[in-house]
Design a protein around this motif. Structure first.
Motif, PDB file in Angstrom:
ATOM      1  N   ILE A  21      71.412  73.809 -30.437  1.00  0.00           N
ATOM      2  CA  ILE A  21      70.554  73.506 -31.676  1.00  0.00           C
ATOM      3  C   ILE A  21      71.364  72.188 -32.114  1.00  0.00           C
ATOM      4  O   ILE A  21      72.397  71.714 -31.616  1.00  0.00           O
ATOM      5  N   SER A  22      70.336  71.443 -32.540  1.00  0.00           N
ATOM      6  CA  SER A  22      71.088  69.951 -33.252  1.00  0.00           C
ATOM      7  C   SER A  22      71.687  70.182 -34.339  1.00  0.00           C
ATOM      8  O   SER A  22      71.627  71.104 -35.205  1.00  0.00           O
ATOM      9  N   GLN A  23      72.583  69.199 -34.456  1.00  0.00           N
ATOM     10  CA  GLN A  23      73.189  69.089 -36.045  1.00  0.00           C
ATOM     11  C   GLN A  23      72.212  69.227 -37.189  1.00  0.00           C
ATOM     12  O   GLN A  23      72.398  69.799 -38.157  1.00  0.00           O
ATOM     13  N   ALA A  24      71.047  68.583 -37.081  1.00  0.00           N
ATOM     14  CA  ALA A  24      70.202  68.206 -38.091  1.00  0.00           C
ATOM     15  C   ALA A  24      69.300  69.775 -38.108  1.00  0.00           C
ATOM     16  O   ALA A  24      69.113  70.224 -39.565  1.00  0.00           O
ATOM     17  N   GLU A  25      69.070  70.361 -37.194  1.00  0.00           N
ATOM     18  CA  GLU A  25      68.589  71.822 -37.278  1.00  0.00           C
ATOM     19  C   GLU A  25      69.622  72.712 -37.851  1.00  0.00           C
ATOM     20  O   GLU A  25      68.987  73.573 -38.608  1.00  0.00           O
ATOM     21  N   ARG A  85      69.424  72.405 -41.664  1.00  0.00           N
ATOM     22  CA  ARG A  85      68.237  72.908 -42.154  1.00  0.00           C
ATOM     23  C   ARG A  85      68.086  74.487 -42.035  1.00  0.00           C
ATOM     24  O   ARG A  85      67.917  75.234 -43.123  1.00  0.00           O
ATOM     25  N   ALA A  86      68.729  74.918 -40.967  1.00  0.00           N
ATOM     26  CA  ALA A  86      68.894  76.393 -40.874  1.00  0.00           C
ATOM     27  C   ALA A  86      69.496  77.203 -41.875  1.00  0.00           C
ATOM     28  O   ALA A  86      69.585  78.240 -41.980  1.00  0.00           O
ATOM     29  N   GLU A 136      69.964  62.257 -30.019  1.00  0.00           N
ATOM     30  CA  GLU A 136      70.432  63.395 -30.747  1.00  0.00           C
ATOM     31  C   GLU A 136      71.620  64.242 -29.943  1.00  0.00           C
ATOM     32  O   GLU A 136      71.468  64.054 -28.895  1.00  0.00           O
ATOM     33  N   TYR A 164      75.669  81.065 -36.417  1.00  0.00           N
ATOM     34  CA  TYR A 164      74.491  80.326 -35.846  1.00  0.00           C
ATOM     35  C   TYR A 164      74.260  79.706 -34.522  1.00  0.00           C
ATOM     36  O   TYR A 164      73.397  79.686 -33.852  1.00  0.00           O
ATOM     37  N   HIS A 172      72.084  80.310 -31.351  1.00  0.00           N
ATOM     38  CA  HIS A 172      70.983  79.431 -31.160  1.00  0.00           C
ATOM     39  C   HIS A 172      72.023  78.260 -30.190  1.00  0.00           C
ATOM     40  O   HIS A 172      71.861  77.064 -30.855  1.00  0.00           O
ATOM     41  N   SER A 217      71.667  65.329 -26.363  1.00  0.00           N
ATOM     42  CA  SER A 217      70.365  66.238 -25.971  1.00  0.00           C
ATOM     43  C   SER A 217      69.602  65.513 -24.632  1.00  0.00           C
ATOM     44  O   SER A 217      69.557  64.553 -24.250  1.00  0.00           O
TER      45      SER A 217
END
Length: 151
Positions: A30-34, A37-38, A70, A23, A27, A64
């Protein structure tokens, strides 16, 4: 050991970590939170599994540019090499699974998978359920599965 974890045992990864590598590779940034969720994973478990990938040098974390609170994730060169190994292992596993099915089974599997994906989300391209395995003779790529009468 779960079959999915067995698939990545040579790489010394859990299946969730292999999924993270795939993933993040698809991507970058991408953030750890995203990522949590993904991949439908709890944030705390994502953090623990991600820590191992960071320690092994497969994933890099940087602040970020949009949100200083982030961090964004990318694959390191070693992580990209491992991601390719993971993709190869996944393909070998899919080929192994599909190898025990005959043409009729594969047609039924494609038909049922297509129906389920259509009912519960975006429908995959025909044959997607058996993707990663060798193409089946006599079946053009992207063709609709044939419905065979049961005897």
């Amino acid at each position: 050991m779960a079959v999915s974890d067995e698939t990545y045992a040579d790489e010394k990864l859990f299946s969730a970590q292999a999924r993270f590598l795939r993933y993040i590779g698809e991507h970058p940034g991408i953030s750890q939170a995203e990522l949590a969720r993904a991949t439908d994973m709890a944030a705390t478990l994502t953090g623990r599994l991600l820590q191992t990938l960071l320690e092994r040098g497969f994933v890099e974390r940087a602040p970020s540019r949009e949100d200083r609170r982030e961090y964004v994730l990318t694959l390191s060169p070693a992580g990209e090499r491992m991601r390719r190994r993971v993709v190869d292992a996944r393909g070998r596993f899919a080929a192994r699974v599909v190898s025990v099915l005959d043409e009729r089974d594969l047609d039924d599997f494609d038909r049922i998978s297509y129906k389920l994906f259509a009912a519960f989300g975006a429908a995959p391209s025909p044959g997607a359920a058996t993707r990663g395995a060798e193409p089946r003779p006599g079946r053009p790529s992207g063709s609709q599965p044939r419905r065979k009468a049961r005897k």
